[in-house]
Motif scaffolding. Sequence first.
Motif, mmCIF file in Angstrom:
data_model
loop_
_atom_site.group_PDB
_atom_site.id
_atom_site.type_symbol
_atom_site.label_atom_id
_atom_site.label_comp_id
_atom_site.label_asym_id
_atom_site.label_seq_id
_atom_site.Cartn_x
_atom_site.Cartn_y
_atom_site.Cartn_z
ATOM 1 N N GLU A 277 0.837 -1.197 0.000
ATOM 2 C CA GLU A 277 0.000 0.000 0.000
ATOM 3 C C GLU A 277 0.877 1.255 0.000
ATOM 4 O OE1 GLU A 277 -3.262 0.613 -0.110
ATOM 5 O OE2 GLU A 277 -3.696 -1.511 -0.448
ATOM 6 N N ARG A 278 0.499 2.212 -0.827
ATOM 7 C CA ARG A 278 1.271 3.451 -0.941
ATOM 8 C C ARG A 278 1.369 4.175 0.403
ATOM 9 N NH1 ARG A 278 -1.181 6.679 -5.505
ATOM 10 N NH2 ARG A 278 -2.783 7.102 -3.956
ATOM 11 N N GLY A 279 0.288 4.193 1.152
ATOM 12 C CA GLY A 279 0.285 4.856 2.452
ATOM 13 C C GLY A 279 1.260 4.226 3.427
ATOM 14 N N THR A 280 1.395 2.908 3.388
ATOM 15 C CA THR A 280 2.341 2.207 4.264
ATOM 16 C C THR A 280 3.766 2.628 3.967
ATOM 17 O OG1 THR A 280 0.878 0.282 4.415
ATOM 18 C CG2 THR A 280 3.193 -0.057 4.978
ATOM 19 N N LEU A 281 4.087 2.744 2.683
ATOM 20 C CA LEU A 281 5.438 3.153 2.287
ATOM 21 C C LEU A 281 5.737 4.583 2.719
ATOM 22 C CD1 LEU A 281 5.287 1.648 -1.303
ATOM 23 C CD2 LEU A 281 6.711 0.778 0.562
ATOM 24 N N LEU A 282 4.805 5.480 2.478
ATOM 25 C CA LEU A 282 5.011 6.877 2.864
ATOM 26 C C LEU A 282 5.140 7.021 4.372
ATOM 27 C CD1 LEU A 282 2.563 8.711 0.419
ATOM 28 C CD2 LEU A 282 5.053 8.852 0.428
ATOM 29 N N LEU A 283 4.334 6.254 5.101
ATOM 30 C CA LEU A 283 4.411 6.301 6.556
ATOM 31 C C LEU A 283 5.768 5.783 7.034
ATOM 32 C CD1 LEU A 283 2.849 6.985 9.131
ATOM 33 C CD2 LEU A 283 2.031 4.613 9.175
ATOM 34 N N GLY A 284 6.254 4.711 6.416
ATOM 35 C CA GLY A 284 7.564 4.177 6.764
ATOM 36 C C GLY A 284 8.675 5.184 6.520
ATOM 37 N N VAL A 285 8.582 5.877 5.390
ATOM 38 C CA VAL A 285 9.583 6.901 5.074
ATOM 39 C C VAL A 285 9.549 8.019 6.107
ATOM 40 C CG1 VAL A 285 10.181 8.728 3.440
ATOM 41 C CG2 VAL A 285 9.673 6.434 2.605
ATOM 42 N N MET A 286 8.356 8.499 6.429
ATOM 43 C CA MET A 286 8.239 9.615 7.367
ATOM 44 C C MET A 286 8.772 9.263 8.748
ATOM 45 S SD MET A 286 4.619 11.517 6.581
ATOM 46 C CE MET A 286 3.626 10.024 6.543
ATOM 47 N N LEU A 287 8.371 8.099 9.261
ATOM 48 C CA LEU A 287 8.813 7.692 10.593
ATOM 49 C C LEU A 287 10.332 7.486 10.637
ATOM 50 C CD1 LEU A 287 5.984 5.159 11.567
ATOM 51 C CD2 LEU A 287 6.296 7.499 12.399
ATOM 52 N N SER A 288 10.863 6.877 9.584
ATOM 53 C CA SER A 288 12.303 6.618 9.565
ATOM 54 C C SER A 288 13.104 7.907 9.460
ATOM 55 C CB SER A 288 12.662 5.684 8.406
ATOM 56 O OG SER A 288 12.513 6.328 7.153
ATOM 57 N N MET A 289 12.577 8.888 8.747
ATOM 58 C CA MET A 289 13.294 10.144 8.619
ATOM 59 C C MET A 289 13.246 10.956 9.904
ATOM 60 S SD MET A 289 14.776 10.088 5.741
ATOM 61 C CE MET A 289 15.154 11.623 4.941
ATOM 62 N N PHE A 291 13.257 9.478 12.825
ATOM 63 C CA PHE A 291 14.291 8.750 13.563
ATOM 64 C C PHE A 291 15.677 9.179 13.095
ATOM 65 C CE2 PHE A 291 16.968 4.787 13.575
ATOM 66 C CZ PHE A 291 17.217 4.771 14.944
ATOM 67 N N ALA A 292 15.821 9.346 11.777
ATOM 68 C CA ALA A 292 17.110 9.736 11.209
ATOM 69 C C ALA A 292 17.543 11.118 11.671
ATOM 70 C CB ALA A 292 17.052 9.693 9.682
ATOM 71 N N PHE A 293 16.591 11.998 11.916
ATOM 72 C CA PHE A 293 16.951 13.326 12.419
ATOM 73 C C PHE A 293 17.771 13.202 13.702
ATOM 74 C CE2 PHE A 293 16.174 16.919 15.247
ATOM 75 C CZ PHE A 293 16.548 17.978 14.438
ATOM 76 N N CYS A 294 17.352 12.311 14.578
ATOM 77 C CA CYS A 294 18.071 12.094 15.849
ATOM 78 C C CYS A 294 19.419 11.414 15.616
ATOM 79 C CB CYS A 294 17.220 11.250 16.798
ATOM 80 S SG CYS A 294 15.630 11.989 17.210
ATOM 81 N N THR A 295 19.429 10.396 14.760
ATOM 82 C CA THR A 295 20.680 9.659 14.549
ATOM 83 C C THR A 295 21.701 10.476 13.763
ATOM 84 O OG1 THR A 295 19.716 8.565 12.600
ATOM 85 C CG2 THR A 295 19.584 7.391 14.704
ATOM 86 N N ALA A 341 12.846 -1.751 7.787
ATOM 87 C CA ALA A 341 13.762 -1.558 6.652
ATOM 88 C C ALA A 341 14.138 -0.091 6.497
ATOM 89 C CB ALA A 341 13.109 -2.075 5.366
ATOM 90 N N TYR A 342 13.142 0.780 6.579
ATOM 91 C CA TYR A 342 13.403 2.207 6.445
ATOM 92 C C TYR A 342 14.203 2.748 7.627
ATOM 93 C CZ TYR A 342 10.409 2.784 2.340
ATOM 94 O OH TYR A 342 9.875 2.723 1.082
ATOM 95 N N PHE A 343 13.927 2.247 8.820
ATOM 96 C CA PHE A 343 14.655 2.711 10.001
ATOM 97 C C PHE A 343 16.144 2.385 9.885
ATOM 98 C CE2 PHE A 343 12.246 4.151 13.873
ATOM 99 C CZ PHE A 343 11.117 4.545 13.183
ATOM 100 N N ILE A 344 16.454 1.172 9.441
ATOM 101 C CA ILE A 344 17.863 0.792 9.301
ATOM 102 C C ILE A 344 18.503 1.531 8.127
ATOM 103 C CG2 ILE A 344 19.470 -1.099 8.849
ATOM 104 C CD1 ILE A 344 17.459 -2.967 10.211
ATOM 105 N N GLY A 345 17.798 1.531 6.985
ATOM 106 C CA GLY A 345 18.356 2.158 5.783
ATOM 107 C C GLY A 345 18.576 3.644 5.946
ATOM 108 N N ASN A 346 17.536 4.362 6.397
ATOM 109 C CA ASN A 346 17.638 5.809 6.519
ATOM 110 C C ASN A 346 18.252 6.253 7.842
ATOM 111 O OD1 ASN A 346 16.410 6.309 3.999
ATOM 112 N ND2 ASN A 346 14.386 6.019 4.885
ATOM 113 N N GLY A 347 17.899 5.544 8.911
ATOM 114 C CA GLY A 347 18.306 5.984 10.234
ATOM 115 C C GLY A 347 19.705 5.566 10.643
ATOM 116 N N ILE A 348 20.304 4.610 9.951
ATOM 117 C CA ILE A 348 21.660 4.175 10.287
ATOM 118 C C ILE A 348 22.586 4.300 9.076
ATOM 119 C CG2 ILE A 348 23.087 2.240 11.045
ATOM 120 C CD1 ILE A 348 20.720 1.278 12.710
#
Length: 449
Positions: A277-289, A291-295, A341-348
């Motif tokens: 679902e497109r919404g799931t992907l966008l939500l994953g991107v937003m949450l991971s980014m 998280f990435a702000f902190c990391t 996946a997004y948390f590891i990819g974007n956040g680390i």
Amino acid sequence: MSQKASGASDAKSHGIKRYIIASLIGNSLEWYDFFLYATAAAIVFGKLFFPAGTDPLVGTLGAFVGFAVGFAARPFGGILFGHIGDRVSRKTALVLTLTIMGIATFLMGLLPTYQQVGIWAPILLVVLRVLQGIAAGGEWGGGVLIISENSSDKRRGLFSAFSQGGVTLGFVLASAAFYLAQLLPEEQFLAWGWRLPFLLSILLFGVGMYIRFRLPETKEFEQVKNDGERAALPVLAALRTHPKEILVAMGLRMAENGGSYLLLSFSLVYGVHVGVERGTLLLGVMLSMLFAFCTIIFFGHLSDKIGRRKVYAIGATALALMAFPFFSLIDSNSPGLIVLAYFIGNGICHAAMIGAQPAFFHELFSPEVRYSGMALGHEVAAVFAGGLAPFIATALLLTYNSSTPVALYAIGLAAITLIALAFSRNVGQHRSSPANTQKHIDDVRVARR
């Protein structure tokens, strides 16, 4: 005596906080505009501006051509605004980049579609994307320098990482805007809903201009200006005095910039292709980014402790190791695993590189050509890294209908960056002490003769 020292410390702390806040907010708004196209290209532009029969991947491929053209314009922006930033002022360059970006983004929201005006629709879209690219090409260096040129050597990694945090928040804002817009019924979203994120950018433009007009000039640039050592043509001076540094900066960008657009823009295309679902992907991107702000801030701080190269190597190596697992997690169609996946990819993976990058690049170049040198290395590489990555990845997916060649492509980008890191040991380290500043001013004088 202690009271005077305490007062001076408080004033210095207040001063750097002012620059951090200005850079963070300004970069967030600027990159919100730039990332809107990236998100729209993955979701809607292929259908509305690049129709190509029944296969949506072909239309998306066309949208990513426009995406790449915007990146091709970034070196021109880097040269232009690098010249302005090194000759006139950092502040003037930043005001101009935001103005161009804001106008181009707002006009995108007013464009007619292919169905309404035919071939003129993609032509006008690409023209505006070129303007966005020119603005983005001059933005990054200035956004970094208003912090890094006002911070100490010992804490430059921590403080300047906040400029990259602004880039992250810009992507979050762009993703959030499209996430809310796509909640509309599909017919309304395609008819007018996709325009809202672009049109609302005019409000953010006003906020950004207010902040940047009130921003003082950086201390290091004021010193260079007072010493009368500004190069007549900063770009040429940077090429003469820092050719190795520019090449190293370009290599460092391959995994960071190319990898980020695989993990962000292309991953949306891939996810929809495999039925997520497109919404799931966008939500994953937003949450991971978020998280990435902190990391990113953490990795910037870590680079002050263990060194820029080590932190950058952590990110590039992690990207190579994560390439295959990232797409496998998306294939699972499990919201939890996709977010992971997004948390590891974007956040680390990405955060380690982008967190160490501002201070790393700052220390590659001397003050009188720093804006131009950083812009050249950063933006020329962007054409071949982030600019081509979504297009190449989509073409590979269209050809092989598999994520395997895309994962191998990501590993290749990481390998280039690790090679650049190996060569970086013998270049750079132009810190801000008076002795180092004078040494490299002397180098520029010699280069002019």
